[in-house]
Scaffold this motif. Structure first.
Motif, PDB file in Angstrom:
ATOM      1  N   GLU A  81       0.828  -1.274  -0.076  1.00 44.54           N
ATOM      2  CA  GLU A  81      -0.066   0.180  -0.195  1.00 44.54           C
ATOM      3  C   GLU A  81       0.944   1.300  -0.043  1.00 44.54           C
ATOM      4  O   GLU A  81       1.726   1.449   0.905  1.00 44.54           O
ATOM      5  CB  GLU A  81      -0.864   0.196   1.267  1.00 44.54           C
ATOM      6  CG  GLU A  81      -1.754   1.291   1.096  1.00 44.54           C
ATOM      7  CD  GLU A  81      -2.652   1.322   2.560  1.00 44.54           C
ATOM      8  OE1 GLU A  81      -3.718   1.847   2.340  1.00 44.54           O
ATOM      9  OE2 GLU A  81      -2.432   0.921   3.500  1.00 44.54           O
TER      10      GLU A  81
ATOM     11  N   GLY B 102      -1.032   8.098  -2.117  1.00 42.26           N
ATOM     12  CA  GLY B 102      -1.340   7.659  -3.320  1.00 42.26           C
ATOM     13  C   GLY B 102      -1.646   8.368  -4.436  1.00 42.26           C
ATOM     14  O   GLY B 102      -2.115   7.759  -5.721  1.00 42.26           O
TER      15      GLY B 102
ATOM     16  N   LEU C 110       3.890   5.434  -8.330  1.00 44.22           N
ATOM     17  CA  LEU C 110       3.259   4.279  -8.377  1.00 44.22           C
ATOM     18  C   LEU C 110       3.527   3.349  -9.521  1.00 44.22           C
ATOM     19  O   LEU C 110       3.814   2.042  -9.303  1.00 44.22           O
ATOM     20  CB  LEU C 110       1.728   4.496  -8.619  1.00 44.22           C
ATOM     21  CG  LEU C 110       1.114   5.248  -7.503  1.00 44.22           C
ATOM     22  CD1 LEU C 110      -0.625   5.474  -7.819  1.00 44.22           C
ATOM     23  CD2 LEU C 110       1.094   4.699  -6.149  1.00 44.22           C
TER      24      LEU C 110
ATOM     25  N   ALA D  42      -3.144   2.126  -3.700  1.00 49.22           N
ATOM     26  CA  ALA D  42      -2.775   3.330  -3.612  1.00 49.22           C
ATOM     27  C   ALA D  42      -3.713   4.115  -2.337  1.00 49.22           C
ATOM     28  O   ALA D  42      -4.949   3.879  -2.669  1.00 49.22           O
ATOM     29  CB  ALA D  42      -2.969   4.284  -4.941  1.00 49.22           C
TER      30      ALA D  42
ATOM     31  N   ALA E 172      -4.751   6.983 -10.318  1.00 51.17           N
ATOM     32  CA  ALA E 172      -4.056   6.025  -9.677  1.00 51.17           C
ATOM     33  C   ALA E 172      -4.018   4.542 -10.196  1.00 51.17           C
ATOM     34  O   ALA E 172      -3.082   4.004 -10.515  1.00 51.17           O
ATOM     35  CB  ALA E 172      -4.264   5.975  -8.100  1.00 51.17           C
TER      36      ALA E 172
ATOM     37  N   ALA F  54      -1.957   1.097  -9.952  1.00 51.48           N
ATOM     38  CA  ALA F  54      -2.647   0.559  -8.646  1.00 51.48           C
ATOM     39  C   ALA F  54      -3.830  -0.391  -8.818  1.00 51.48           C
ATOM     40  O   ALA F  54      -4.412  -0.073  -9.851  1.00 51.48           O
ATOM     41  CB  ALA F  54      -3.225   1.731  -7.914  1.00 51.48           C
TER      42      ALA F  54
ATOM     43  N   ILE G 258      -7.790   1.034  -4.791  1.00 50.49           N
ATOM     44  CA  ILE G 258      -7.411   2.507  -3.866  1.00 50.49           C
ATOM     45  C   ILE G 258      -8.127   2.151  -2.585  1.00 50.49           C
ATOM     46  O   ILE G 258      -9.336   1.663  -2.452  1.00 50.49           O
ATOM     47  CB  ILE G 258      -8.357   3.573  -4.584  1.00 50.49           C
ATOM     48  CG1 ILE G 258      -8.032   3.729  -6.193  1.00 50.49           C
ATOM     49  CG2 ILE G 258      -8.266   4.818  -3.784  1.00 50.49           C
ATOM     50  CD1 ILE G 258      -6.353   3.887  -6.374  1.00 50.49           C
TER      51      ILE G 258
END
Length: 187
Positions: A127, A131, A137, A150, A163, A168, A171
């Protein structure tokens, strides 16, 4: 499986947890929780067919170490555990529980230390916090080859989309508005 859920609702209060239980989301993250609430929360989630991820470092009344991790795994059978601590991640993996290493983007030195830690622990997911740095990322996912979530400072649907586009897989957010905005797009 977690990969089909793009939003992972996160909550710190029983009221927020109850909102999650009423949602269509299958997997949720309990951030702050007192050890005395674990049994009740775990039973409520089980009764609703929900899969829980607990942030071990934020469970009040338990030291976040391998002993607490083993206790949580045996007593409450969580879907997953989040921690910044390598001993927690290793124990979660040993117990067959989804392990999520929390990684903070503070500066280059912290990033390098985090890379080393993740390479040693080999969590199921990382994690990344905050993010909202899409190029980081992408870099982290490419460098480590581990799925990423993220979280932190993601405030808009556009932040979510950026993201996700940056790599990612999901989320993590405590913003209930974002839960609702993306609820129809799950699965």
């Amino acid at each position: 499986m977690i990969r089909s859920q793009k939003i992972l609702p996160a909550f710190s209060t029983m009221r927020e947890f109850e909102r999650f239980l009423e949602s269509d989301y299958e997997v949720g993250i309990f951030l702050e929780l007192h050890v005395s609430q674990l049994k009740h929360a775990a039973q409520m989630a089980k009764d609703r067919g929900k899969k829980m991820i607990y942030h071990v470092d934020l469970i009040q009344g338990l030291k976040s170490d391998e002993h607490a991790t083993e206790y949580i795994c045996q007593e409450y059978k969580p879907f997953g555990l989040i921690s910044t601590k390598s001993n927690v991640i290793r124990k979660a993996k040993q117990k067959g529980v989804l392990s999520i290493q929390r990684m903070f983007l503070i500066d280059s030195h912290a990033l390098e230390k985090s890379y080393q830690l993740v390479e040693r622990t080999k969590p199921d997911f990382i994690e990344i916090m905050p993010g909202v740095v899409p190029w980081m990322l992408t870099e982290i996912k490419q460098k480590l080859g581990i799925g990423i979530f993220a979280g932190g400072l993601i405030r808009t649907a556009e932040d979510v989309e950026i993201a996700l586009q940056a790599g990612a897989e999901a989320i993590t957010t405590s913003d209930a508005e974002l839960w609702h905005q993306f609820a129809g797009s799950e699965n």
